[in-house]
Structures are given as C-alpha cells and as structure tokens.
Design an enzyme around this catalytic site. Structure first.
Site, PDB file in Angstrom:
ATOM      1  N   ASP A  18      35.448  -9.709  29.121  1.00 41.96           N
ATOM      2  CA  ASP A  18      36.096  -9.237  27.900  1.00 41.96           C
ATOM      3  C   ASP A  18      36.596 -10.440  27.115  1.00 41.96           C
ATOM      4  O   ASP A  18      37.225 -11.341  27.678  1.00 41.96           O
ATOM      5  CB  ASP A  18      37.263  -8.298  28.214  1.00 41.96           C
ATOM      6  CG  ASP A  18      37.709  -7.530  26.983  1.00 41.96           C
ATOM      7  OD1 ASP A  18      37.632  -6.282  27.012  1.00 41.96           O
ATOM      8  OD2 ASP A  18      38.111  -8.153  25.986  1.00 41.96           O
ATOM      9  N   ASP A  52      33.031 -14.460  25.755  1.00 43.14           N
ATOM     10  CA  ASP A  52      32.070 -13.677  24.988  1.00 43.14           C
ATOM     11  C   ASP A  52      30.985 -13.134  25.926  1.00 43.14           C
ATOM     12  O   ASP A  52      30.411 -13.876  26.733  1.00 43.14           O
ATOM     13  CB  ASP A  52      31.449 -14.547  23.906  1.00 43.14           C
ATOM     14  CG  ASP A  52      30.457 -13.777  23.062  1.00 43.14           C
ATOM     15  OD1 ASP A  52      30.899 -13.083  22.130  1.00 43.14           O
ATOM     16  OD2 ASP A  52      29.241 -13.873  23.340  1.00 43.14           O
ATOM     17  N   ALA A  53      30.692 -11.845  25.808  1.00 45.18           N
ATOM     18  CA  ALA A  53      29.731 -11.216  26.702  1.00 45.18           C
ATOM     19  C   ALA A  53      28.327 -11.782  26.536  1.00 45.18           C
ATOM     20  O   ALA A  53      27.590 -11.938  27.508  1.00 45.18           O
ATOM     21  CB  ALA A  53      29.712  -9.702  26.462  1.00 45.18           C
ATOM     22  N   ASP A  70      30.519  -1.415  27.228  1.00 47.56           N
ATOM     23  CA  ASP A  70      31.434  -0.692  26.345  1.00 47.56           C
ATOM     24  C   ASP A  70      31.794  -1.607  25.177  1.00 47.56           C
ATOM     25  O   ASP A  70      32.933  -2.055  25.044  1.00 47.56           O
ATOM     26  CB  ASP A  70      32.680  -0.256  27.110  1.00 47.56           C
ATOM     27  CG  ASP A  70      33.571   0.657  26.276  1.00 47.56           C
ATOM     28  OD1 ASP A  70      33.087   1.194  25.264  1.00 47.56           O
ATOM     29  OD2 ASP A  70      34.750   0.821  26.627  1.00 47.56           O
TER      30      ASP A  70
END
Length: 209
Positions: A18, A52-53, A70
């Site tokens: 996250d 950062d994903a 999500d």
C-alpha cells in the site's frame, strides 16, 4: 491502493502493498482497526510494503497462490495506469499455475463499461476470468473479476471461513443484471500507450448522475 499477495505452500505468507503509510499506521495502531482485523499486522507471516504497487510487481519474481487487487477507481490517468494490460501481464507471471487473482472492478450500475473493460484487459493478459458482484455496505452493488491461468468452476457450495457480506446463495454472485451485460460489447483493453479507462469512468459517472 492495496495489493495483497499470498503463498499457501507449507508456511503461509502474505505480502501487503500500500502506497499510503498513514493508512498502514492506522491499521496497526488504532484499537478499533486492530480489533476488526484480529491484529493481522502483528502476525509474523504478514509482510507489509509501503510502496507503489506497480514498482513492487515490476521487481518481484516470487510465485503466489492468491493475488487480491483493491486499487482505487480509475478517475485519472495515474490511477487508470493501475488497470493496464502490461500490469496484468506481470501479475500473470507472478501467479502460480493453480492460483487465483481477484480484482475490484467498480460499480456494475454506475460504470458497467469500466467493469467489463477491466475483465477484458485481464483476459487479454492471458487470464481466464469470471465476473461477479456482491453488495458492499459502504459502496452498494460492487463488481469484481476472478481470474486464473486455466478454466475454473464458479460453483461454490459453501465458504468455510468466517465472512460478513456474502449472500446465502453464493452462486447468485455470478449472475449479473441484464443492464450490465449490455455494456459488455463496449468494453476495451486498457493499455499503457492508450490509457482510456479514466475517460470511460468519468463519462459513465456523468451519464449515471
């Protein structure tokens, strides 16, 4: 923006990604939150990555049995970049052969073209997908896509873990309203070099309101 990746081989592990460190801090330290998640952030099997994903996925070479996405709604180009063919292709490489991936896919009532476009983009990356929806108390009727590297059945007799919001008839989640099905023909593949998901999202929101 939340990305959860799980490995169920011998010793179970969970990676949670996250970008917002404040959200992670609340999850760890606010008593009301820790009570809701049974202090999951203090479980030694849980590894938290405040980053950062997209960057996390790009540098990762692990294999996961379950990936849960999500991400925020694709309201602007930066967020639409989270739902690209290229990112799904990278996630495909991280998913185990018998694994499953689930992605939140927006409201099937307000943004049905966005919903179907996310599924179509996942399919373009190689996933077999099935759409489903369920009522989320704070959001309403919400859509998702579950994917895998090979065909799978959506017939679910029962869920053997605690849950709060699933309907009594689990299979009903895979029956979508006719209105959303009509939007499927207008779905597109969202690519880095041709980001369009945010444009579709904002157009649909205006039309809905």
């Amino acid at each position: 923006m939340i990305l959860c990746l799980y490995t169920f081989c011998g010793f179970k592990t969970s990676n949670l990604v996250d970008l917002d460190e404040k959200v992670l801090d609340v999850a760890r330290n606010v008593p009301e939150m820790t009570a809701m998640d049974d202090r999951a952030f203090f479980d030694k099997r849980v590894h938290v990555y405040p980053q950062d994903a997209v960057e996390f996925v790009e540098k990762n070479r692990s294999q996961y049995n379950l990936i849960i996405i999500d991400f925020p709604d694709p309201t602007v180009p930066l967020l639409a970049n989270l739902y690209t063919l290229e990112l799904y292709q990278q996630l495909y490489d991280l998913l185990a052969v018998d694994g499953k991936i689930v992605c939140q896919s927006n409201s099937i009532d307000e943004t049905p073209i966005v919903f179907w476009s996310i599924g179509r983009t996942m399919e373009a990356a190689g996933f077999y997908t099935e759409p489903y929806h369920t009522v989320i108390p704070s959001f309403g009727d919400w859509g998702f896509h579950v994917g895998a590297k090979k065909p799978f059945s959506t017939k679910i007799e029962k869920i053997t873990v605690p849950h709060r919001t699933f309907p009594k008839q689990i299979n009903h989640m895979f029956s979508l309203p006719n209105g959303s099905l009509r939007a499927k023909e207008r779905a597109v593949v969202n690519r880095k070099e041709h980001l369009v998901l945010h444009e579709i999202f904002n157009r649909e929101i205006v039309d809905y309101t």
